[in-house]
Scaffold this motif. Structure first.
Motif, short mmCIF file in Angstrom:
data_model
loop_
_atom_site.label_atom_id
_atom_site.label_comp_id
_atom_site.label_asym_id
_atom_site.label_seq_id
_atom_site.Cartn_x
_atom_site.Cartn_y
_atom_site.Cartn_z
N ALA A 150 -4.93 -4.32 7.05
CA ALA A 150 -6.22 -4.13 6.39
C ALA A 150 -6.13 -4.48 4.91
O ALA A 150 -7.08 -5.02 4.33
N ARG A 151 -5.00 -4.20 4.29
CA ARG A 151 -4.80 -4.51 2.88
C ARG A 151 -4.92 -6.01 2.62
O ARG A 151 -5.44 -6.45 1.59
N ARG A 152 -4.48 -6.83 3.57
CA ARG A 152 -4.60 -8.28 3.41
C ARG A 152 -6.05 -8.72 3.41
O ARG A 152 -6.42 -9.69 2.76
N ARG A 153 -6.90 -8.01 4.15
CA ARG A 153 -8.33 -8.35 4.19
C ARG A 153 -9.07 -7.80 2.98
O ARG A 153 -10.08 -8.36 2.55
N HIS A 154 -8.61 -6.70 2.46
CA HIS A 154 -9.28 -6.03 1.33
C HIS A 154 -8.25 -5.79 0.22
O HIS A 154 -7.83 -4.65 -0.02
N ASP A 155 -7.88 -6.85 -0.45
CA ASP A 155 -6.77 -6.74 -1.41
C ASP A 155 -7.14 -6.05 -2.71
O ASP A 155 -6.28 -5.83 -3.57
N LYS A 156 -8.42 -5.67 -2.87
CA LYS A 156 -8.81 -4.95 -4.07
C LYS A 156 -8.64 -3.44 -3.91
O LYS A 156 -8.76 -2.70 -4.89
N PHE A 157 -8.38 -2.99 -2.70
CA PHE A 157 -8.26 -1.56 -2.44
C PHE A 157 -6.83 -1.06 -2.67
O PHE A 157 -5.86 -1.77 -2.42
N LYS A 158 -6.74 0.17 -3.13
CA LYS A 158 -5.48 0.90 -3.20
C LYS A 158 -5.49 1.94 -2.08
O LYS A 158 -6.54 2.31 -1.54
N PHE A 159 -4.29 2.44 -1.74
CA PHE A 159 -4.18 3.36 -0.62
C PHE A 159 -3.41 4.62 -1.01
O PHE A 159 -2.50 4.58 -1.84
N LEU A 160 -3.80 5.72 -0.38
CA LEU A 160 -3.08 6.98 -0.48
C LEU A 160 -2.56 7.29 0.92
O LEU A 160 -3.35 7.58 1.82
N LEU A 161 -1.27 7.20 1.11
CA LEU A 161 -0.65 7.39 2.42
C LEU A 161 -0.15 8.83 2.52
O LEU A 161 0.71 9.26 1.73
N VAL A 162 -0.69 9.57 3.47
CA VAL A 162 -0.44 11.01 3.55
C VAL A 162 0.42 11.33 4.77
O VAL A 162 0.10 10.92 5.89
N GLY A 163 1.52 12.06 4.53
CA GLY A 163 2.39 12.44 5.64
C GLY A 163 3.81 12.65 5.17
O GLY A 163 4.07 12.90 3.98
N ASP A 164 4.74 12.55 6.10
CA ASP A 164 6.17 12.73 5.80
C ASP A 164 6.65 11.60 4.89
O ASP A 164 6.68 10.43 5.29
N GLU A 165 7.00 11.94 3.67
CA GLU A 165 7.33 10.94 2.66
C GLU A 165 8.50 10.05 3.09
O GLU A 165 8.47 8.82 2.89
N THR A 166 9.52 10.63 3.67
CA THR A 166 10.70 9.86 4.07
C THR A 166 10.35 8.81 5.12
O THR A 166 10.74 7.64 5.02
N ARG A 167 9.57 9.21 6.12
CA ARG A 167 9.20 8.29 7.19
C ARG A 167 8.22 7.21 6.69
O ARG A 167 8.29 6.06 7.12
N ILE A 168 7.34 7.59 5.79
CA ILE A 168 6.40 6.61 5.24
C ILE A 168 7.14 5.56 4.41
O ILE A 168 6.88 4.35 4.53
N LYS A 169 8.07 5.99 3.58
CA LYS A 169 8.84 5.06 2.77
C LYS A 169 9.61 4.08 3.65
O LYS A 169 9.70 2.88 3.34
N ALA A 170 10.20 4.59 4.72
CA ALA A 170 10.95 3.72 5.63
C ALA A 170 10.04 2.69 6.28
O ALA A 170 10.40 1.51 6.42
N ALA A 171 8.84 3.10 6.67
CA ALA A 171 7.89 2.17 7.29
C ALA A 171 7.39 1.14 6.30
O ALA A 171 7.09 -0.01 6.66
N LEU A 172 7.29 1.51 5.02
CA LEU A 172 6.78 0.60 3.99
C LEU A 172 7.76 -0.53 3.65
O LEU A 172 7.36 -1.53 3.06
N ASP A 173 9.03 -0.38 4.03
CA ASP A 173 10.02 -1.42 3.72
C ASP A 173 9.62 -2.76 4.31
O ASP A 173 9.94 -3.82 3.74
#
Length: 355
Positions: A27-50
């Motif tokens: 979705a970020r590729r379609r709407h590159d002007k948006f920022k995101f707040l990712l809510v949840g387990d920080e360790t797992r989110i960071k790993a997925a963001l790699d």
């Protein structure tokens, strides 16, 4: 002017954090002007963001220590809202840290949290759950309510029509979306008192930004003859599940037919372009993203079983509603309805005095 952030409940859904993050990245590729707040387990989110540097650079992580389970009662989820990823995502909208929240978690819990935190807009008695359904027309059809309110009076149905039409103008681009009330027949005498009263008032409210022309039967919902179908949550939820069940039945039937013999397999190869088009229309991921209309904020519910493309579509819905300021459109239409009522009362008084 910068657009508000979109909060994503990264822990909701059946497919896990990887799918939610992958969908947000699409979705970020379609709407590159948006920022995101990712809510949840920080360790797992960071790993997925790699695997998604484009999203990582546009996101902030809000750690949540707990998750709302799929079978949890809404009352129990409310008590733990401040610790769960779903509750914190909704709270971010309430506090202005995000303009919208997207979750694939427990629908009942999400509705309860959203209603308590955001409250309904002035002029709206109850929020409604609205979703996009495929149709044979040029655009998808919006249907509401799909389960938030099992019993509705005429006033609720009129409000649903106004909210659905405002949403449809964003999706379809029509200045006056075609709005119909779901009924057991198209004759004016059919249906409950609530339906007949709502139809009468909508016909009289000629200043609203919609084209209202009575009732529609369930077998016509996907024919492309209207843009918005309005009903109570009980009937709407049954109709939605019947449509989804019919779609799965057709898909399974075709799969069985095309694998039953060598001749059938050859037939499948010949007809593959047509079957691929059918598959696209029937795939719920391509129409994912139900909206809780009528709240002081945008909340989008994704299918729990959605894949990354489906999650991306749900986030896409949130982005489009923020870009086109859905809540402002609904407020303007409610204001117009109020003016119509005032003019109607004034006309009635004038007619009474002249009689």
């Amino acid at each position: 002017m910068s657009l508000p952030r979109i909060a994503v409940d990264a822990m909701g859904g059946d497919e896990g954090v990887q799918t939610m993050i992958s969908g947000a990245a699409l979705a970020r590729r379609r709407h590159d002007k948006f920022k995101f707040l990712l809510v949840g387990d920080e360790t797992r989110i960071k790993a997925a963001l790699d695997a998604h540097p484009n999203l990582r650079g546009a996101s902030e992580i809000l750690h949540a220590e707990d998750v709302v389970s799929g079978d949890e009662k809404p009352t129990a989820a409310l008590r733990r809202a401040r610790k769960t990823s779903m509750g914190l995502a909704v709270d971010a909208v309430k506090r202005g840290q995000a303009g919208a929240a997207v979750s694939a978690g427990n629908t009942g819990a999400l509705m309860a949290m959203s209603k308590l935190a955001l409250r309904t807009m002035p002029g709206i008695d109850r929020p409604a759950l609205a979703a996009l359904l495929p149709s044979l027309g040029d655009n998808d059809v919006i249907m509401l309510d799909l389960g938030a309110n099992t019993e509705c009076d005429a006033r609720n149905l009129i409000q649903f029509a106004i909210m659905g039409a405002a949403y449809s103008r964003i999706v379809t681009g029509r200045d006056a979306p075609r709005v119909r009330l779901l009924n057991i027949g198209t004759e004016e005498t059919k249906g409950t008192d609530e339906l007949q009263q709502a139809a009468q008032r909508l016909r009289a409210a000629t200043g609203l930004a919609m084209s209202f022309d009575g009732y529609i039967e369930a077998d016509k919902i996907n024919r492309g003859t209207c843009d918005v179908v309005v009903t109570d949550g009980f009937s709407g939820n049954i109709a939605l599940k019947a449509i989804e069940g019919a779609a799965r039945f057709v898909t399974d039937l075709l799969r069985t037919a095309f694998t039953s013999s060598l001749r059938s397999k050859v037939g499948f190869l010949v007809s593959r372009p047509a079957t691929e088009l059918l598959k696209h229309h029937l795939d719920p991921n391509n129409h994912n993203g139900a909206v809780f209309l009528g709240l002081n904020g945008v909340i989008v519910k994704s299918h729990g079983s959605a894949n990354a493309a489906g999650v991306a579509n749900a986030v896409d819905v949130a982005a489009r509603l923020l870009e086109d300021d859905l809540t402002k459109r609904i407020a303007a239409d409610l204001s117009e309805l109020g003016e119509i009522r005032v003019r109607g009362r004034a006309r009635a008084r004038a007619e009474g005095e002249s009689a």
